[in-house]
Design a protein around this motif. Sequence first.
Motif, short mmCIF file in Angstrom:
data_model
loop_
_atom_site.label_atom_id
_atom_site.label_comp_id
_atom_site.label_asym_id
_atom_site.label_seq_id
_atom_site.Cartn_x
_atom_site.Cartn_y
_atom_site.Cartn_z
N VAL A 102 0.71 -1.31 -0.17
CA VAL A 102 -0.03 -0.05 0.06
C VAL A 102 0.81 1.28 -0.02
O VAL A 102 1.51 1.55 0.83
N SER A 103 0.82 1.77 -1.08
CA SER A 103 1.88 3.21 -1.25
C SER A 103 0.83 4.29 -0.89
O SER A 103 -0.07 4.65 -1.50
N THR A 104 1.45 4.96 0.15
CA THR A 104 0.86 6.09 0.74
C THR A 104 1.55 7.42 0.59
O THR A 104 1.77 8.11 1.78
N TYR A 105 2.04 7.80 -0.65
CA TYR A 105 2.90 8.84 -0.74
C TYR A 105 2.12 10.45 -0.66
O TYR A 105 0.80 10.27 -0.28
N ASN A 106 2.73 11.36 -0.54
CA ASN A 106 2.05 12.66 -0.25
C ASN A 106 0.82 12.91 -0.78
O ASN A 106 0.01 13.32 -0.36
N ALA A 107 0.59 12.60 -1.95
CA ALA A 107 -0.58 13.01 -2.74
C ALA A 107 -1.66 11.83 -2.40
O ALA A 107 -2.73 12.10 -3.06
N GLN A 108 -1.35 10.88 -1.77
CA GLN A 108 -2.59 9.85 -1.53
C GLN A 108 -3.31 10.38 -0.59
O GLN A 108 -3.07 10.79 0.54
N PRO A 109 -4.59 10.74 -0.84
CA PRO A 109 -5.76 11.32 0.10
C PRO A 109 -5.80 10.28 1.33
O PRO A 109 -5.82 9.12 1.31
N TYR A 110 -5.98 11.05 2.38
CA TYR A 110 -6.30 10.05 3.74
C TYR A 110 -7.50 9.28 3.43
O TYR A 110 -7.43 8.38 4.21
N GLU A 111 -8.46 9.82 2.89
CA GLU A 111 -9.76 9.03 2.60
C GLU A 111 -9.45 7.87 1.85
O GLU A 111 -10.13 6.89 2.35
N ASN A 112 -8.27 7.54 0.97
CA ASN A 112 -8.21 6.32 0.40
C ASN A 112 -7.68 5.35 1.33
O ASN A 112 -7.76 4.25 1.47
N CYS A 113 -6.93 6.08 2.43
CA CYS A 113 -6.13 4.92 3.33
C CYS A 113 -7.46 4.72 4.17
O CYS A 113 -7.08 3.38 4.81
#
Length: 369
Positions: free
Chosen positions: A342-353
């Motif tokens: 699961v790649s949670t880079y800077n632009a990954q929205p919190y909602e997606n996590c």
Amino acid sequence: MAENEKKTERVANFSAGPAVLPEEVLLEAQKDLFSYKGKGLSVLEMSHRSKEFEQIWNDARADIIELLNKYQREKKITIDPKKYRKIPKNYKVLFLQGGGTLQFSAVPLNFNLANSNKPADYVVTGQWSKKACEEAKRFGNVNVVCNTTKTNPPCVNVPPLKEWKLSEDALYLHVCINETVHGVMMHEIPEVKCPIVADFSSCFMSEPIDVSNYCPRRILGKADPKCPIYCDWKTEATTDMYNTPPCFSAYIMGLVFKWLKNTIGGLEKMHELNLKKAKVVYDVVDEDDFYHAPVEKRNRSLMNIRFHLKGGEQMDALFVKEATALGLQNLKGYRDLGGIRVSTYNAQPYENCVKVAKFMRDFRKQHSK
């Protein structure tokens, strides 16, 4: 409206690279792709010597300096605010082509490792630092400070600093801060006498960086005499755009910097959000033994969260299949390691996590025995 022109919902993209971009960046680029700021030509078409592109280039450099220089002393994040200093005036910000991989060659070339009687120290904690180390060996003497690719299991931590076998007179020390493949992150940098070269490729701008910790000595102009002209950092440092740069990449990079400044509010805020996003996923992993994250907690990546499912490869594959059907895409682990990433880079929205965490709990409830 034609079928292929219908508006579609964006999926939750967890790809390790190329990776998710901020939505506002994509929308701005969409407008400029046809006519940049109403100029009548695409940002892809303009000359890199034009005033418009020079403004893009210069703004990006100014924004990166502003972001790295800004630090609130009352908030200790990873680096010690008492020791934090702004980018020294004798440092240069270079936009280079070839990615981190070209720098695996450029680093030993610019330090003139081939003609030095000093070794280069390399910390090997995953695939990318291993590749950097192997490339450096082509140029000169390399001392492997530690190598977790040979441990069992491999690449699940960064050895404590007291176990590092550092050279007394190293030419430089090379480290990779975040290993995207193995999900290992270095959260502590040693104080050494030699310059430190840090590969931040996959976690750059994810938190404040004390740039003055890295390469404090003057090295421009000391490259191997046989160094290819474009690998010599002095070339770009003294001429700026020596050849045609990747113009669209530079443009997108500039938009991302502005997003970091204006929407996120700087690197401190970005780091706080990244901690929050990673915690949402790791909390599910740690609830029981249905999910297993091999990396030791002290070195878990905030960018690439790697785990396996109880039940082996078939269960991993089923997880990816069901997640993809729900719009949670690109969760399959690296081809040589399997599992989930699961790649949670800077632009990954919190909602997606939050969405992937909910899916993980639902999947576990449905398939655990």
